[in-house]
Motif scaffolding. Structure first.
Motif, PDB file in Angstrom:
ATOM      1  N   VAL A 118       0.804  -1.232   0.000  1.00  0.00           N
ATOM      2  CA  VAL A 118       0.000   0.000   0.000  1.00  0.00           C
ATOM      3  C   VAL A 118       0.833   1.277   0.000  1.00  0.00           C
ATOM      4  O   VAL A 118       0.486   2.239  -0.695  1.00  0.00           O
ATOM      5  CB  VAL A 118      -0.964   0.002   1.222  1.00  0.00           C
ATOM      6  N   ARG A 119       1.924   1.319   0.760  1.00  0.00           N
ATOM      7  CA  ARG A 119       2.699   2.566   0.883  1.00  0.00           C
ATOM      8  C   ARG A 119       3.251   3.003  -0.472  1.00  0.00           C
ATOM      9  O   ARG A 119       3.790   2.204  -1.213  1.00  0.00           O
ATOM     10  CB  ARG A 119       3.866   2.403   1.854  1.00  0.00           C
ATOM     11  N   LYS A 120       3.141   4.311  -0.724  1.00  0.00           N
ATOM     12  CA  LYS A 120       3.569   4.850  -2.018  1.00  0.00           C
ATOM     13  C   LYS A 120       4.657   5.896  -1.813  1.00  0.00           C
ATOM     14  O   LYS A 120       4.428   6.919  -1.166  1.00  0.00           O
ATOM     15  CB  LYS A 120       2.378   5.493  -2.736  1.00  0.00           C
ATOM     16  N   ASP A 121       5.833   5.644  -2.337  1.00  0.00           N
ATOM     17  CA  ASP A 121       6.877   6.654  -2.426  1.00  0.00           C
ATOM     18  C   ASP A 121       7.824   6.221  -3.552  1.00  0.00           C
ATOM     19  O   ASP A 121       7.573   5.231  -4.232  1.00  0.00           O
ATOM     20  CB  ASP A 121       7.609   6.855  -1.087  1.00  0.00           C
ATOM     21  N   PHE A 138       6.045  -1.428  -2.527  1.00  0.00           N
ATOM     22  CA  PHE A 138       5.550  -1.470  -3.906  1.00  0.00           C
ATOM     23  C   PHE A 138       4.485  -0.414  -4.186  1.00  0.00           C
ATOM     24  O   PHE A 138       4.486   0.203  -5.246  1.00  0.00           O
ATOM     25  CB  PHE A 138       4.991  -2.865  -4.213  1.00  0.00           C
ATOM     26  N   GLY A 139       3.531  -0.259  -3.259  1.00  0.00           N
ATOM     27  CA  GLY A 139       2.542   0.805  -3.384  1.00  0.00           C
ATOM     28  C   GLY A 139       1.625   0.711  -4.585  1.00  0.00           C
ATOM     29  O   GLY A 139       1.149   1.731  -5.075  1.00  0.00           O
ATOM     30  N   PHE A 140       1.340  -0.515  -5.061  1.00  0.00           N
ATOM     31  CA  PHE A 140       0.468  -0.594  -6.238  1.00  0.00           C
ATOM     32  C   PHE A 140      -0.987  -0.918  -5.888  1.00  0.00           C
ATOM     33  O   PHE A 140      -1.816  -1.041  -6.781  1.00  0.00           O
ATOM     34  CB  PHE A 140       1.005  -1.550  -7.310  1.00  0.00           C
ATOM     35  N   TRP A 141      -1.309  -1.053  -4.609  1.00  0.00           N
ATOM     36  CA  TRP A 141      -2.711  -1.179  -4.216  1.00  0.00           C
ATOM     37  C   TRP A 141      -3.288   0.225  -4.077  1.00  0.00           C
ATOM     38  O   TRP A 141      -2.675   1.100  -3.438  1.00  0.00           O
ATOM     39  CB  TRP A 141      -2.831  -1.949  -2.906  1.00  0.00           C
TER      40      TRP A 141
END
Length: 260
Positions: free
Chosen positions: A181-184, A190-193
């Protein structure tokens, strides 16, 4: 903690996040396992299993994951969706701590059943989770129930999937959700959810994080359970309300690398 102390601690932890949230962190961490793959479903499957097996020394966890995915021809999604029953015999000798062949075979069965109907594992964590929910608690509870909804779900496997319903801190699943979930732009998570918000994540409260957080006054509860993880996350939201779990890097790094 007064405002001055809060600002000082935030600055300290922000510095540590920058230090540890970078590609060099990946090599010795279980997150290195999903980074071996490019396909979204491979990343989800390998990430979830790596998180579940994240128990003990990190090098052992990584080696055991590699052993398991080699049995899936290093193509977990393709293997799970297309294997023959005879292919499952190769897993009978697999074991990591208390996770054994029975558990492995059920995970394979669950994933095949799930991916026959869904494109992404994110959907499994959205059951009962509202857009305005403060944390992923409802999603974790319903995920546990859904995971074990298949007719032949083994009772023994339940201990490997934590749930807030049993008051568990759910550290491994929270770690997996951080990865997805985390996006950076740092290259670790990975942050693709897209549907679960980073602000809804709960900090993985493992032994090292727990110890450091207590030293810093971020945890006051005596025991370590779901409410402890929620308490820690609430304190971290004072530093960054939108992305509190980024501080997992700081707390874990301080605990493991610096023996804080």
């Amino acid at each position: 903690m007064n405002i001055a102390d809060t600002e000082k601690l935030k600055h300290f932890l922000d510095t540590k996040v920058e230090e540890y949230n970078q590609p060099g962190f990946i090599i010795n961490d279980p997150v290195s396992i999903p980074h071996l793959y490019k396909n979204k479903q491979d990343i989800e499957i390998s990430g979830f299993i790596a998180a579940v097996l994240a128990w003990g020394q990190r090098i052992t966890i990584i080696n055991k994951c590699k052993e398991l995915f080699a049995l899936m021809d290093n193509a977990p999604y393709d293997f799970i969706m297309n294997h023959e029953d005879s292919d499952l015999k190769r897993f009978l000798a697999f074991k990591h701590r208390t996770f054994n062949a029975t558990d492995t075979l059920y995970f394979i069965e669950y994933f095949r059943s799930f991916y026959e109907k869904h494109e992404s594992l994110e959907e499994a964590f959205l059951i009962g989770l509202g857009e305005d929910d403060e944390t992923v608690e409802a999603g974790l509870k319903n995920f546990h129930n859904q995971f074990f909804s298949l007719e032949d779900a083994p009772q023994r496997t339940r201990k490997h999937i934590a749930t807030p319903e049993r008051k568990s801190a759910c550290k491994r699943i929270n770690m997996f959700l951080r990865w997805m979930v985390r996006k950076d732009n740092k290259g670790v998570d990975f942050g693709f959810w897209e549907k679960i918000k980073p602000s809804q994540l709960v900090c993985p409260c493992d032994l090292h994080v727990d110890r450091v957080a207590r030293k810093l006054g971020l945890i006051t509860r005596k025991q370590t359970d779901w409410q402890t993880a929620v308490e820690l996350t609430a304190h971290l939201k004072k530093f960054d309300a939108e992305d509190p779990v980024k501080y997992d890097f700081a707390l874990f790094g301080l605990g493991v690398e610096e023996k804080f």
